[in-house]
Design a protein around this motif. Structure first.
Motif, PDB file in Angstrom:
ATOM      1  N   TYR A  88       0.829  -1.207   0.000  1.00 34.16           N
ATOM      2  CA  TYR A  88       0.000   0.000   0.000  1.00 34.16           C
ATOM      3  C   TYR A  88       0.866   1.261   0.000  1.00 34.16           C
ATOM      4  O   TYR A  88       1.980   1.269   0.521  1.00 34.16           O
ATOM      5  N   ASN A 372      -6.005  -7.130  -8.882  1.00 31.23           N
ATOM      6  CA  ASN A 372      -6.660  -5.885  -9.270  1.00 31.23           C
ATOM      7  C   ASN A 372      -6.890  -5.877 -10.774  1.00 31.23           C
ATOM      8  O   ASN A 372      -6.437  -6.759 -11.497  1.00 31.23           O
ATOM      9  N   LEU A 379      -7.110   1.579  -4.888  1.00 32.58           N
ATOM     10  CA  LEU A 379      -7.764   0.551  -4.086  1.00 32.58           C
ATOM     11  C   LEU A 379      -9.188   0.908  -3.686  1.00 32.58           C
ATOM     12  O   LEU A 379      -9.890   0.074  -3.130  1.00 32.58           O
ATOM     13  N   THR A 380      -9.606   2.139  -3.952  1.00 33.62           N
ATOM     14  CA  THR A 380     -10.990   2.515  -3.667  1.00 33.62           C
ATOM     15  C   THR A 380     -11.749   2.831  -4.954  1.00 33.62           C
ATOM     16  O   THR A 380     -12.772   3.509  -4.923  1.00 33.62           O
ATOM     17  N   GLU A 381     -11.255   2.317  -6.095  1.00 28.76           N
ATOM     18  CA  GLU A 381     -11.827   2.725  -7.371  1.00 28.76           C
ATOM     19  C   GLU A 381     -13.264   2.245  -7.574  1.00 28.76           C
ATOM     20  O   GLU A 381     -13.984   2.782  -8.414  1.00 28.76           O
ATOM     21  N   ARG A 382     -13.714   1.253  -6.827  1.00 28.00           N
ATOM     22  CA  ARG A 382     -15.106   0.808  -6.963  1.00 28.00           C
ATOM     23  C   ARG A 382     -16.080   1.893  -6.506  1.00 28.00           C
ATOM     24  O   ARG A 382     -17.246   1.901  -6.900  1.00 28.00           O
ATOM     25  N   VAL A 383     -15.588   2.786  -5.654  1.00 28.27           N
ATOM     26  CA  VAL A 383     -16.426   3.885  -5.166  1.00 28.27           C
ATOM     27  C   VAL A 383     -15.934   5.211  -5.722  1.00 28.27           C
ATOM     28  O   VAL A 383     -16.668   5.953  -6.373  1.00 28.27           O
ATOM     29  N   SER A 384     -14.691   5.520  -5.460  1.00 27.15           N
ATOM     30  CA  SER A 384     -14.098   6.765  -5.914  1.00 27.15           C
ATOM     31  C   SER A 384     -12.590   6.655  -5.733  1.00 27.15           C
ATOM     32  O   SER A 384     -12.107   6.013  -4.806  1.00 27.15           O
ATOM     33  N   LYS A 387     -10.889   9.724  -1.523  1.00 33.25           N
ATOM     34  CA  LYS A 387     -11.784   9.620  -0.378  1.00 33.25           C
ATOM     35  C   LYS A 387     -11.392  10.659   0.648  1.00 33.25           C
ATOM     36  O   LYS A 387     -10.236  11.098   0.709  1.00 33.25           O
ATOM     37  N   GLU A 390     -10.013  10.215   7.063  1.00 29.23           N
ATOM     38  CA  GLU A 390     -10.803   9.900   8.250  1.00 29.23           C
ATOM     39  C   GLU A 390     -10.327  10.648   9.486  1.00 29.23           C
ATOM     40  O   GLU A 390     -11.094  10.881  10.419  1.00 29.23           O
ATOM     41  N   CYS A 397      -5.791   9.137  -1.530  1.00 31.40           N
ATOM     42  CA  CYS A 397      -5.880   8.196  -2.635  1.00 31.40           C
ATOM     43  C   CYS A 397      -5.063   6.975  -2.251  1.00 31.40           C
ATOM     44  O   CYS A 397      -3.838   7.074  -2.050  1.00 31.40           O
ATOM     45  N   ARG A 398      -5.706   5.850  -2.127  1.00 28.36           N
ATOM     46  CA  ARG A 398      -5.026   4.620  -1.728  1.00 28.36           C
ATOM     47  C   ARG A 398      -4.579   3.863  -2.969  1.00 28.36           C
ATOM     48  O   ARG A 398      -5.391   3.470  -3.802  1.00 28.36           O
TER      49      ARG A 398
END
Length: 419
Positions: A88, A372, A379-384, A387, A390, A397-398
């Motif tokens: 990561y 992948n 790693l968050t491309e299914r959503v955006s 992000k 937090e 961006c992961r």
């Protein structure tokens, strides 16, 4: 009198025109040349299983009754059962930076988002570097005989410096990460000292080595934080330096039935680089009489030595494609091409390749597989892709993924130990 000092609060800052040059390594030949498989093709599921035939039917005989009595003479096969490693890297962009750069005549918003591109490049650098090393996660070793009560960590291999940069955290161990444990403590990189040909590279640290790792000693293996035992496999695993390691079990594959299953080794002690390459080629042809693009990875310093040697003045450089033709390939990799006894060898320079190792492989036999859609992946491309952070006032961006390397032609890999 109004001068530049008194007027300073009212001055605007003006930046130099043009692209900001990136001195880091963006071009990764090994990463570019390796065949890729992803989850949309064949790289899903729990692990990658790569079968390899290890022997033909044996126990032939001049006597029919003897041949007919054979009970254990069938073709034998085994397989590498390779799980994926994970890695990561996080790009963080301060929210105020985005807001402040999104207005004005000279919009810097895109430049701020370029941090994502730079993070992807950094992860590709990591994958390229790891291909030359082992699943234990080491990046190099502390140079034999060097002091550890200083703020400099001297390296046994100049190529190791490409694994880390300022603020990276390093850990040490007496083993290569496939066994044992890390030493207690860590050190932090303050700077990178690159070596001239034949020189010693080092990491400058924020403190004395032994202040961070009390038990540190010369010859210790060096790791990026938390990479101990958690890296993808590479050439050091599939074609190790010694015959003893070549017959060990790797990913459930028993390589002891034939030492070629751990690749071949040529000790270049007392040889010129050109002599070493010649012996590697003949060892490769002997152990693996097969077609395909023969590619030899070498550090630029090693290729420089090769070029200066009188017995290789016939070496020539061409735009070498990797599709079977000697022409410009779509990946734009250039290579030295030498012909030894009718065998063409493409020598690809890669400064992440260890300076004391040459690796001759058949490219068609290697695959980098990942879970992948691509690597490096968002790693968050299914959503955006972006992000909201937090715990910070920033966007994140992961980048990274789940990958490993595998060969289906272990007998076609040769390592040359540069003397």
């Amino acid at each position: 009198m109004l001068d530049t000092t008194s007027f300073d609060p009212l001055f605007k800052d003006h930046y130099a025109n043009g692209k900001i040059e990136n001195i880091l390594f963006d071009e990764n030949p090994a990463f570019a040349l390796l065949k890729k498989e992803n989850r949309r093709t064949h790289a899903g599921g729990r692990k990658w299983i790569q079968p390899v035939q290890t022997s033909l039917p044996n126990q032939g005989s001049a006597v029919m009754a003897t041949a007919n009595a054979a009970t254990n003479n069938e073709t034998r096969s085994d397989s590498f059962e390779v799980t994926r490693a994970q890695h990561y890297r996080i790009a963080k962009i301060d929210n105020q930076t985005i807001e402040a750069s999104a207005t004005g005549d000279e919009d810097a918003f895109q430049s701020a988002l370029d941090e994502i591109d730079r993070t992807v490049k950094a992860e590709a650098n990591w994958a390229n570097f790891r291909f030359y090393r082992g699943r234990g996660g080491w990046i190099g070793r502390i140079k034999t005989g060097s002091a550890v009560n200083t703020t400099s960590l001297f390296l046994d291999d100049p190529a190791a410096v490409w694994a880390a940069s300022k603020n990276d955290i390093l850990e040490l161990a007496t083993t290569d990460g496939t066994s044992g444990a890390r030493r207690a403590g860590s050190v932090t990189v303050a700077g990178v000292v690159h070596a001239q040909p034949g020189g010693t590279a080092s990491f400058t640290l924020t403190g004395v080595v032994t202040a961070g790792v009390a038990a540190a000693a010369a010859d210790d293996y060096i790791f990026l934080k938390d990479d101990f035992g958690a890296a993808p496999a590479g050439l050091s695993d599939y074609v190790p330096d010694t015959d003893a390691l070549a017959i060990t079990t790797l990913f459930s594959f028993d390589r002891s039935v034939d030492s070629r299953l751990g690749g071949s080794r040529v000790d270049g002690a007392g040889m010129s680089v050109s002599e070493l390459i010649t012996d590697m080629v003949f060892r490769h042809v002997t152990d693996a009489q097969m077609p395909g693009k023969r590619c030899l990875f070498a550090h630029p310093y090693t290729v420089g030595t090769l070029t200066k040697q009188q017995d290789v003045k016939t070496v020539f450089m061409v735009p070498a494609g990797f599709d079977g033709d000697m022409r410009s390939g779509p990946i734009g990799i250039r290579a030295y091409v030498i012909n030894i006894a009718g065998v063409d060898v493409h020598i690809v320079m890669d400064r992440m390749c260890p300076t004391k190792r040459l690796y001759l492989i058949n490219l068609a036999g290697w695959t980098m597989f990942h879970a992948n859609t691509r690597f490096p992946a968002f790693l968050t491309e299914r959503v955006s892709i972006l992000k909201i952070g937090e715990s910070t006032d920033a966007f994140e961006c992961r980048v990274g993924g789940y990958l490993n390397n595998v060969t289906k032609t272990p007998h076609a890999n040769v390592v040359g130990l540069v003397g």
